[in-house]
Design a protein around this motif. Structure first.
Motif, short mmCIF file in Angstrom:
data_model
loop_
_atom_site.label_atom_id
_atom_site.label_comp_id
_atom_site.label_asym_id
_atom_site.label_seq_id
_atom_site.Cartn_x
_atom_site.Cartn_y
_atom_site.Cartn_z
N UNK A 1 0.89 -1.14 0.04
CA UNK A 1 -0.06 0.24 -0.01
C UNK A 1 1.02 1.12 0.01
N UNK B 1 0.06 4.44 -0.81
CA UNK B 1 -0.46 5.78 -0.34
C UNK B 1 -0.93 5.54 1.18
N UNK B 2 -0.70 6.48 2.12
CA UNK B 2 -1.03 6.33 3.54
C UNK B 2 -2.43 6.46 3.45
N UNK C 1 -4.32 6.66 6.32
CA UNK C 1 -4.95 7.18 7.24
C UNK C 1 -4.43 8.69 7.14
N UNK D 1 -9.59 8.56 13.29
CA UNK D 1 -8.31 7.65 13.14
C UNK D 1 -8.65 6.36 14.21
N UNK E 1 -11.20 5.45 15.59
CA UNK E 1 -12.21 4.47 15.27
C UNK E 1 -11.94 3.73 14.31
N UNK F 1 -8.61 2.50 13.30
CA UNK F 1 -7.77 1.75 13.98
C UNK F 1 -8.40 0.56 14.73
N UNK F 2 -9.37 0.82 15.59
CA UNK F 2 -10.42 0.00 16.37
C UNK F 2 -11.08 -0.89 15.39
N UNK G 1 -8.48 -3.45 13.97
CA UNK G 1 -7.88 -4.47 14.85
C UNK G 1 -8.77 -5.68 15.17
N UNK H 1 0.92 -6.25 10.96
CA UNK H 1 0.92 -4.90 10.08
C UNK H 1 0.46 -4.67 8.66
N UNK H 2 1.02 -5.92 7.80
CA UNK H 2 0.44 -5.83 6.51
C UNK H 2 -1.08 -5.91 6.27
N UNK I 1 -3.42 -4.81 8.66
CA UNK I 1 -3.77 -3.61 9.09
C UNK I 1 -3.89 -2.72 7.67
N UNK I 2 -2.68 -2.66 7.15
CA UNK I 2 -2.53 -1.45 6.08
C UNK I 2 -3.61 -1.80 5.02
N UNK J 1 -7.12 -0.96 6.61
CA UNK J 1 -7.23 0.63 6.36
C UNK J 1 -7.37 1.30 5.08
N UNK K 1 11.61 -4.91 8.97
CA UNK K 1 10.88 -4.58 10.06
C UNK K 1 11.26 -4.49 11.31
N UNK L 1 5.36 1.31 3.73
CA UNK L 1 3.84 0.72 4.34
C UNK L 1 3.99 0.51 5.85
N UNK L 2 5.08 -0.22 6.24
CA UNK L 2 5.14 -0.66 7.57
C UNK L 2 5.23 0.58 8.64
N UNK M 1 3.81 3.65 7.86
CA UNK M 1 2.64 4.20 7.87
C UNK M 1 1.71 3.63 8.89
N UNK M 2 1.75 2.31 8.79
CA UNK M 2 0.91 1.53 9.91
C UNK M 2 1.25 1.80 11.21
N UNK N 1 0.23 5.32 12.24
CA UNK N 1 -1.02 5.37 12.50
C UNK N 1 -1.70 4.63 13.76
N UNK N 2 -0.90 3.70 14.24
CA UNK N 2 -1.19 2.97 15.59
C UNK N 2 -0.80 3.84 16.83
N UNK O 1 -2.98 5.73 19.00
CA UNK O 1 -4.36 5.89 18.27
C UNK O 1 -5.39 4.98 18.93
N UNK P 1 -8.22 3.57 20.72
CA UNK P 1 -9.76 4.18 21.13
C UNK P 1 -9.75 4.27 22.64
#
Lengths: 199, 168
Positions: free
Chosen positions: A119, A121-122, A124, A132, A134, A136-137, A140, A183-184, A186-187, A190, B10, B41-42, B44-45, B48-49, B52, B54
């Motif tokens: 991915x 493009x970011x 988030x 953000x 919400x 992420x939640x 997850x 992580x992969x 999640x990306x 998202x 990583x 990518x790694x 960015x993730x 983001x976390x 963050x 909740x």
């Protein structure tokens, strides 16, 4: 120590009081850290009732083990470790029940995650804090419990690979691969959520 | 790119690589576009976390939540209190049982010796009329034997048993 003293005391004093058997001091500690402990249980269990029960069990264990608390970490961190261990035990029980009924399914193969396109493009970027959180939640919740746990411990609890391996009773290599797949995935999730919002 | 290299990328991002290996990865990243994209990518993730999680609040009041914890603590501590008392009772029992036994033996011996010292065996009293006793004393052996028997059910009895049949 009176109730008013308890509410104005710092954690260290309350811990010392609780270690001497002052239940009022311990109640104040519970009141201060209960949301954090519950939140950690909820992030791992994804079930409100179980999270409440496990967080309460953690407080009871905390009271029983107070003598062992030496103050190397903060009281909140110490309590968080207790609830994490309880959640891990509970998740292992769930997993045993699942594999007994559906045979052994290895969720750690990670073949799919490795094949996913990068991915670039970011997903988030530009999101507000609340949004953000919400996202992420939501993301997850879509991970396997092993992947979610490793992410929670690494990103939220800021634990090192070695510490995570010890908590999860697995090798550092397993932690590294679970974290990588998590992580992969999640990306990708998202990015999907972003796409869904744009359409 | 093989899986080992992906994991090293990583670990490089997480600051978990030894310095020499980190330098090698940095060189590799400068040359490999695919690796650089994956690292992006790694990263960015991870970003983001960070921070963050909740924010949640416990859906129970302070009093209700605490009352359940307090009850459980009290429940678990009660058996300990009983256990703390138990050893004293056990210790007392350990002392009392042999002392009581020794006292019983001493009383029995006292009665027996008292009986021996006197010649009047008739002084020996029996608690029940149904019981009979025969005493044998050997002066040479320095020994006294006492037989206790049921008058109604014994061959030693000189009186006929209530249910016995008289020979004709």
């Amino acid at each position: 120590m009176s109730d008013r003293d308890h509410s104005s005391a710092v954690d260290q004093d309350l811990v010392r009081g609780a270690q001497k058997g002052d239940m009022g001091a311990f109640e104040e500690l519970v009141a201060r850290h209960r949301d954090k402990i519950y939140a950690r249980a909820l992030s791992m269990m994804r079930n409100e009732e179980e999270a409440i029960d496990l967080s309460q069990e953690a407080w009871v264990k905390g009271w029983q083990r107070l003598a062992q608390f030496q103050g190397e970490a903060s009281f909140g961190t110490w309590m968080t470790r207790i609830v994490i261990n309880l959640c891990l035990d509970q998740l292992r029980k769930h997993k045993r029940q699942r594999t007994e009924s559906i045979e052994a399914m290895d969720q750690d193969s990670g073949g799919v995650e490795r094949q996913m396109p990068v991915i670039t493009v970011n997903p988030t970027a530009g999101l507000e804090r609340t949004e953000l959180r919400q996202r992420i939640d939501q993301a997850l919740a879509k991970l396997s419990y092993e992947q979610r746990t490793v992410l929670v411990l690494h990103e939220f609890e800021e634990m090192e690979y070695k510490e995570i391996a010890k908590s999860m009773d697995c090798s550092i290599g397993t932690v590294m691969s679970r974290l990588f797949y998590a992580r992969r995935k999640m990306a990708a999730i998202l990015a999907d959520l972003r796409k869904g919002e744009e359409q | 790119m093989d899986f080992e290299t992906e994991l090293k990328l990583q670990a490089y991002l997480d600051g978990e690589l030894p310095e020499t290996e980190a330098r090698e990865i940095a060189k590799f990243l400068a040359q490999d576009q695919e690796a650089a994209l994956l690292l992006g990518e790694l990263k960015n993730t991870r970003q983001a976390l960070k921070g963050s999680e909740i924010v949640v609040q416990l859906p129970e009041s302070r009093e209700f939540y605490w009352s359940k914890i307090e009850r459980e603590i009290e429940r678990l501590e009660k058996p300990q209190r009983v256990e703390q008392k138990r050893p004293f009772i056990f210790r007392l029992q350990r002392i009392l049982v042999p002392v009581t036994g020794a006292l019983a033996v001493a009383v029995f011996l006292g009665i027996t010796l008292f009986g021996n010292s006197g010649t009047a065996l008739g002084e020996t009293e029996l608690a029940t009329e149904d019981m009979g006793a025969i005493t044998f004393r050997s002066e040479s052996e320095g020994m006294t034997t006492v037989w206790l028997y049921d008058r109604g059910d014994s061959e030693l009895s000189d009186e006929p048993a209530p249910d016995s049949v008289e020979p004709r």
